[in-house]
Design a protein around this motif. Structure first.
Motif, PDB file in Angstrom:
ATOM      1  N   ALA A  31     -41.249  -6.985 -23.787  1.00  0.00           N
ATOM      2  CA  ALA A  31     -42.125  -8.020 -24.332  1.00  0.00           C
ATOM      3  C   ALA A  31     -43.384  -7.456 -24.982  1.00  0.00           C
ATOM      4  O   ALA A  31     -43.978  -8.085 -25.837  1.00  0.00           O
ATOM      5  CB  ALA A  31     -42.518  -9.016 -23.248  1.00  0.00           C
ATOM      6  N   MET A  32     -43.809  -6.256 -24.579  1.00  0.00           N
ATOM      7  CA  MET A  32     -45.037  -5.684 -25.105  1.00  0.00           C
ATOM      8  C   MET A  32     -44.711  -4.825 -26.324  1.00  0.00           C
ATOM      9  O   MET A  32     -43.893  -3.913 -26.250  1.00  0.00           O
ATOM     10  CB  MET A  32     -45.705  -4.839 -24.019  1.00  0.00           C
ATOM     11  CG  MET A  32     -47.160  -4.661 -24.240  1.00  0.00           C
ATOM     12  SD  MET A  32     -47.935  -4.154 -22.705  1.00  0.00           S
ATOM     13  CE  MET A  32     -48.609  -2.621 -23.217  1.00  0.00           C
ATOM     14  N   THR A  33     -45.339  -5.138 -27.454  1.00  0.00           N
ATOM     15  CA  THR A  33     -45.007  -4.427 -28.683  1.00  0.00           C
ATOM     16  C   THR A  33     -45.922  -3.248 -28.969  1.00  0.00           C
ATOM     17  O   THR A  33     -45.507  -2.298 -29.614  1.00  0.00           O
ATOM     18  CB  THR A  33     -45.033  -5.384 -29.890  1.00  0.00           C
ATOM     19  OG1 THR A  33     -46.320  -5.980 -29.987  1.00  0.00           O
ATOM     20  CG2 THR A  33     -43.973  -6.455 -29.748  1.00  0.00           C
ATOM     21  N   SER A  34     -47.168  -3.309 -28.510  1.00  0.00           N
ATOM     22  CA  SER A  34     -48.085  -2.192 -28.740  1.00  0.00           C
ATOM     23  C   SER A  34     -49.267  -2.311 -27.792  1.00  0.00           C
ATOM     24  O   SER A  34     -49.481  -3.342 -27.173  1.00  0.00           O
ATOM     25  CB  SER A  34     -48.580  -2.179 -30.188  1.00  0.00           C
ATOM     26  OG  SER A  34     -49.370  -3.326 -30.448  1.00  0.00           O
ATOM     27  N   MET A  35     -50.017  -1.207 -27.678  1.00  0.00           N
ATOM     28  CA  MET A  35     -51.220  -1.211 -26.854  1.00  0.00           C
ATOM     29  C   MET A  35     -52.171  -0.144 -27.358  1.00  0.00           C
ATOM     30  O   MET A  35     -51.772   0.786 -28.047  1.00  0.00           O
ATOM     31  CB  MET A  35     -50.882  -0.976 -25.384  1.00  0.00           C
ATOM     32  CG  MET A  35     -50.362   0.395 -25.054  1.00  0.00           C
ATOM     33  SD  MET A  35     -49.984   0.487 -23.300  1.00  0.00           S
ATOM     34  CE  MET A  35     -50.021   2.248 -23.057  1.00  0.00           C
ATOM     35  N   ASP A  36     -53.428  -0.279 -27.012  1.00  0.00           N
ATOM     36  CA  ASP A  36     -54.453   0.687 -27.367  1.00  0.00           C
ATOM     37  C   ASP A  36     -54.202   1.988 -26.615  1.00  0.00           C
ATOM     38  O   ASP A  36     -53.725   1.980 -25.475  1.00  0.00           O
ATOM     39  CB  ASP A  36     -55.826   0.122 -27.000  1.00  0.00           C
ATOM     40  CG  ASP A  36     -56.950   0.971 -27.544  1.00  0.00           C
ATOM     41  OD1 ASP A  36     -57.259   1.992 -26.900  1.00  0.00           O
ATOM     42  OD2 ASP A  36     -57.501   0.617 -28.589  1.00  0.00           O
ATOM     43  N   SER A  37     -54.539   3.098 -27.216  1.00  0.00           N
ATOM     44  CA  SER A  37     -54.293   4.396 -26.582  1.00  0.00           C
ATOM     45  C   SER A  37     -55.151   4.626 -25.338  1.00  0.00           C
ATOM     46  O   SER A  37     -54.857   5.502 -24.539  1.00  0.00           O
ATOM     47  CB  SER A  37     -54.529   5.526 -27.589  1.00  0.00           C
ATOM     48  OG  SER A  37     -55.877   5.526 -28.013  1.00  0.00           O
ATOM     49  N   GLN A  38     -56.207   3.846 -25.152  1.00  0.00           N
ATOM     50  CA  GLN A  38     -57.067   4.012 -23.974  1.00  0.00           C
ATOM     51  C   GLN A  38     -56.516   3.283 -22.745  1.00  0.00           C
ATOM     52  O   GLN A  38     -57.030   3.451 -21.650  1.00  0.00           O
ATOM     53  CB  GLN A  38     -58.476   3.522 -24.272  1.00  0.00           C
ATOM     54  CG  GLN A  38     -59.181   4.365 -25.315  1.00  0.00           C
ATOM     55  CD  GLN A  38     -60.574   3.865 -25.609  1.00  0.00           C
ATOM     56  OE1 GLN A  38     -60.928   2.741 -25.276  1.00  0.00           O
ATOM     57  NE2 GLN A  38     -61.374   4.694 -26.243  1.00  0.00           N
ATOM     58  N   LEU A  39     -55.479   2.476 -22.909  1.00  0.00           N
ATOM     59  CA  LEU A  39     -54.871   1.776 -21.786  1.00  0.00           C
ATOM     60  C   LEU A  39     -53.847   2.656 -21.099  1.00  0.00           C
ATOM     61  O   LEU A  39     -53.236   3.521 -21.723  1.00  0.00           O
ATOM     62  CB  LEU A  39     -54.178   0.491 -22.258  1.00  0.00           C
ATOM     63  CG  LEU A  39     -55.078  -0.618 -22.778  1.00  0.00           C
ATOM     64  CD1 LEU A  39     -54.234  -1.771 -23.293  1.00  0.00           C
ATOM     65  CD2 LEU A  39     -56.022  -1.093 -21.708  1.00  0.00           C
ATOM     66  N   SER A  40     -53.651   2.419 -19.827  1.00  0.00           N
ATOM     67  CA  SER A  40     -52.591   3.133 -19.109  1.00  0.00           C
ATOM     68  C   SER A  40     -51.534   2.116 -18.692  1.00  0.00           C
ATOM     69  O   SER A  40     -51.837   0.951 -18.451  1.00  0.00           O
ATOM     70  CB  SER A  40     -53.145   3.858 -17.885  1.00  0.00           C
ATOM     71  OG  SER A  40     -53.697   2.933 -16.978  1.00  0.00           O
ATOM     72  N   MET A  41     -50.293   2.580 -18.616  1.00  0.00           N
ATOM     73  CA  MET A  41     -49.193   1.698 -18.273  1.00  0.00           C
ATOM     74  C   MET A  41     -48.558   2.185 -16.975  1.00  0.00           C
ATOM     75  O   MET A  41     -48.350   3.373 -16.781  1.00  0.00           O
ATOM     76  CB  MET A  41     -48.139   1.702 -19.378  1.00  0.00           C
ATOM     77  CG  MET A  41     -46.978   0.783 -19.087  1.00  0.00           C
ATOM     78  SD  MET A  41     -45.697   0.831 -20.340  1.00  0.00           S
ATOM     79  CE  MET A  41     -46.543   0.127 -21.726  1.00  0.00           C
ATOM     80  N   ARG A  42     -48.268   1.244 -16.107  1.00  0.00           N
ATOM     81  CA  ARG A  42     -47.561   1.548 -14.867  1.00  0.00           C
ATOM     82  C   ARG A  42     -46.316   0.690 -14.842  1.00  0.00           C
ATOM     83  O   ARG A  42     -46.378  -0.518 -15.105  1.00  0.00           O
ATOM     84  CB  ARG A  42     -48.428   1.205 -13.662  1.00  0.00           C
ATOM     85  CG  ARG A  42     -47.765   1.549 -12.339  1.00  0.00           C
ATOM     86  CD  ARG A  42     -48.597   1.073 -11.203  1.00  0.00           C
ATOM     87  NE  ARG A  42     -48.653  -0.388 -11.294  1.00  0.00           N
ATOM     88  CZ  ARG A  42     -48.929  -1.179 -10.280  1.00  0.00           C
ATOM     89  NH1 ARG A  42     -49.220  -0.678  -9.121  1.00  0.00           N
ATOM     90  NH2 ARG A  42     -48.960  -2.475 -10.430  1.00  0.00           N
ATOM     91  N   THR A  43     -45.175   1.287 -14.593  1.00  0.00           N
ATOM     92  CA  THR A  43     -43.933   0.532 -14.536  1.00  0.00           C
ATOM     93  C   THR A  43     -43.414   0.512 -13.111  1.00  0.00           C
ATOM     94  O   THR A  43     -43.702   1.401 -12.314  1.00  0.00           O
ATOM     95  CB  THR A  43     -42.859   1.161 -15.444  1.00  0.00           C
ATOM     96  OG1 THR A  43     -42.598   2.487 -15.008  1.00  0.00           O
ATOM     97  CG2 THR A  43     -43.320   1.192 -16.894  1.00  0.00           C
ATOM     98  N   GLU A  44     -42.697  -0.540 -12.801  1.00  0.00           N
ATOM     99  CA  GLU A  44     -42.087  -0.618 -11.482  1.00  0.00           C
ATOM    100  C   GLU A  44     -40.827  -1.456 -11.572  1.00  0.00           C
ATOM    101  O   GLU A  44     -40.697  -2.326 -12.430  1.00  0.00           O
ATOM    102  CB  GLU A  44     -43.041  -1.192 -10.442  1.00  0.00           C
ATOM    103  CG  GLU A  44     -43.474  -2.606 -10.696  1.00  0.00           C
ATOM    104  CD  GLU A  44     -44.470  -3.086  -9.656  1.00  0.00           C
ATOM    105  OE1 GLU A  44     -44.269  -4.185  -9.140  1.00  0.00           O
ATOM    106  OE2 GLU A  44     -45.441  -2.365  -9.356  1.00  0.00           O
TER     107      GLU A  44
END
Length: 56
Positions: A30-43
């Motif tokens: 669902a997420m198409t893009s994000m700022d490079s300063q954000l971090s992503m955690r998947t589970e």
């Protein structure tokens, strides 16, 4: 959190501006893009057996 909906109605996309410490939860794909300063955690949620049954 600030929200803005653009490109409606056919290709509606929500743009979020998060404050420090704020988080969101998005469905897979669902997420198409994000700022490079954000971090992503998947589970993996829902457990192993329900997850396997969804893909079957």
């Amino acid at each position: 959190m600030k929200t803005e909906i653009r490109y409606k109605p056919a290709f509606a996309t929500i743009f979020l501006t998060l404050g420090p410490g704020e988080t969101i939860t998005a469905e897979a794909g669902a997420m198409t893009s994000m700022d490079s300063q954000l971090s992503m955690r998947t589970e993996f949620s829902g457990g192993l057996i329900p997850g396997l049954l969804k893909n079957a």
